[in-house]
Design an enzyme around this catalytic site. Sequence first.
Site, PDB file in Angstrom:
ATOM      1  N   CYS A 168       0.798  -1.223   0.000  1.00 56.35           N
ATOM      2  CA  CYS A 168       0.000   0.000   0.000  1.00 56.35           C
ATOM      3  C   CYS A 168       0.832   1.275   0.000  1.00 56.35           C
ATOM      4  CB  CYS A 168      -0.933   0.003   1.216  1.00 56.35           C
ATOM      5  SG  CYS A 168      -2.142  -1.340   1.208  1.00 56.35           S
ATOM      6  N   HIS A 247      12.302   0.904   5.823  1.00 57.97           N
ATOM      7  CA  HIS A 247      12.049  -0.506   5.489  1.00 57.97           C
ATOM      8  C   HIS A 247      12.637  -1.400   6.581  1.00 57.97           C
ATOM      9  CE1 HIS A 247      11.407  -4.135   3.271  1.00 57.97           C
ATOM     10  NE2 HIS A 247      11.134  -3.514   2.140  1.00 57.97           N
ATOM     11  N   HIS A 345      -1.800  20.043   6.663  1.00 59.10           N
ATOM     12  CA  HIS A 345      -2.790  19.012   6.343  1.00 59.10           C
ATOM     13  C   HIS A 345      -2.127  17.638   6.422  1.00 59.10           C
ATOM     14  CE1 HIS A 345      -5.214  22.357   4.810  1.00 59.10           C
ATOM     15  NE2 HIS A 345      -4.147  22.733   4.134  1.00 59.10           N
ATOM     16  N   HIS A 349      -2.955   7.268   4.886  1.00 59.70           N
ATOM     17  CA  HIS A 349      -3.399   6.072   4.166  1.00 59.70           C
ATOM     18  C   HIS A 349      -4.630   5.471   4.837  1.00 59.70           C
ATOM     19  CE1 HIS A 349      -3.596   2.154   2.410  1.00 59.70           C
ATOM     20  NE2 HIS A 349      -3.134   1.534   3.479  1.00 59.70           N
ATOM     21  N   HIS A 378     -14.708   5.886   4.001  1.00 62.18           N
ATOM     22  CA  HIS A 378     -16.160   5.676   3.942  1.00 62.18           C
ATOM     23  C   HIS A 378     -16.670   5.639   2.512  1.00 62.18           C
ATOM     24  CE1 HIS A 378     -20.453   6.954   4.201  1.00 62.18           C
ATOM     25  NE2 HIS A 378     -20.449   6.148   5.237  1.00 62.18           N
ATOM     26  N   ASN A 382     -10.537   1.197   1.184  1.00 63.53           N
ATOM     27  CA  ASN A 382      -9.080   1.112   1.113  1.00 63.53           C
ATOM     28  C   ASN A 382      -8.703   0.690  -0.305  1.00 63.53           C
ATOM     29  OD1 ASN A 382      -6.364   0.575   1.291  1.00 63.53           O
ATOM     30  ND2 ASN A 382      -6.524  -0.988   2.875  1.00 63.53           N
TER      31      ASN A 382
END
Length: 478
Positions: A168, A247, A345, A349, A378, A382
């Site tokens: 993702c 990572h 802002h 994710h 909503h 995802n």
Amino acid sequence: MDLLVMLLSLLVSYLIFKIWKRIDSKRDQNCYILDYQCHKPSDDRMVNTQFSGDIILRNKHLRLNEYKFLLKAIVSSGIGEQTYAPRLFFEGREQRPTLQDGLSEMEEFYIDTIEKVLKRNKISPSEIDILVVNVSMLNSTPSLSARIINHYKMREDIKVFNLTAMGCSASVISIDIVKNIFKTYKNKLALVVTSESLSPNWYSGNNRSMILANCLFRSGGCAVLLTNKRSLSRRAMFKLRCLVRTHHGARDDSFNACVQKEDELGHIGVHLDKTLPKAATRAFIDNLKVITPKILPVTELLRFMLCLLLKKLRSSPSKGSTNVTQAAPKAGVKAGINFKTGIDHFCIHTGGKAVIDAIGYSLDLNEYDLEPARMTLHRFGNTSASSLWYVLGYMEAKKRLKRGDRVFMISFGAGFKCNSCVWEVVRDLNVGEAVGNVWNHCIDQYPPKSILNPFFEKYGWIHEEEDPDTFKMPEGFM
């Protein structure tokens, strides 16, 4: 004497020229977003909770407890009633996918987004110098990037990168690739194409750690147009300020937190381990350690260091003391630093309600800050690596983005990875020009008064402990 003065003048002029040239060359290394286009699938692919329940019932390997577990997950996920799924789900073929199903899903996405973003900016496909495509769960031959090049008849010398299995957080990885190419090559246009292929990746077994992934993901994608051309900088929307990748693949528990594998019956799915929250928190903290000094003012960093020092001095037990109170652990880790001193802002994710809540707690964000991520989860669910761009689109559609504002993007992915970056808004984005914004059709309806799933009230049994011997399927799900 005159000769010496002349030589000194030439030397000074040369040094000034070299310094100016170096500074000027840096300006050609900037990474700008010219435009971006998120994908809105057609309404005949819209999924609600009722239909999700119907799909679950088609899995004949599920026992009653797994069925209830999935329904609870769907209802409490924060995902609304208007997200999108691949076409084969509506044909009842999710357990018998073909390669063409995945390719058709991706073709429908990229033809929509790429054509719109190029046409809107009056750019021909032949003008694209760099193409980066990231889709984790689809690896075809020829690659998806090759299919895009063939469809649009792009140039033979285009620099192309096809990323798979990056999870993702692949959007930020793709941006990092473009950013590094821009350091070497001037006056370039880049296209980043980010999505996820759900069609061939439905898990049809009954392992709890693997069936959960079936509930989390929805169809979507985004095409992002970037440049380092100075002549286009005035047209740009955002400028990349910094980017940090973390990572933890060398750690076994982080590596195994999210893994695609086969279950005991040979069904392939994505295993979400119980170590996932801990792995995500650790990666997030390490990422913040690196990016925080790059994005916050010195005054806030000094205040934070002073607070840490005072806290350490106060918490140190006196010599010989044996009465040390242990604080109860909390769900999540507070960063203890005010990120709003350098960030306006937060683009988070949409990995799920728990992910948004945890980041909000860690960064001490309020509901206004979390609203874009919650509403994206909503409305669109995802959508994996492309979810960040839907969140950004929400901010733009709500006219929140002003010139000079800074947007903090935060993403997570298997490996385990945490990648983040900061964009600066380079012109006001509140003048109603965003004709391609995916939120335009419904932004006036958001945020709704409540995002509570309607099945909370209709089926209260979902949150009750039931005896499997006496539990009965509700009529609405049969």
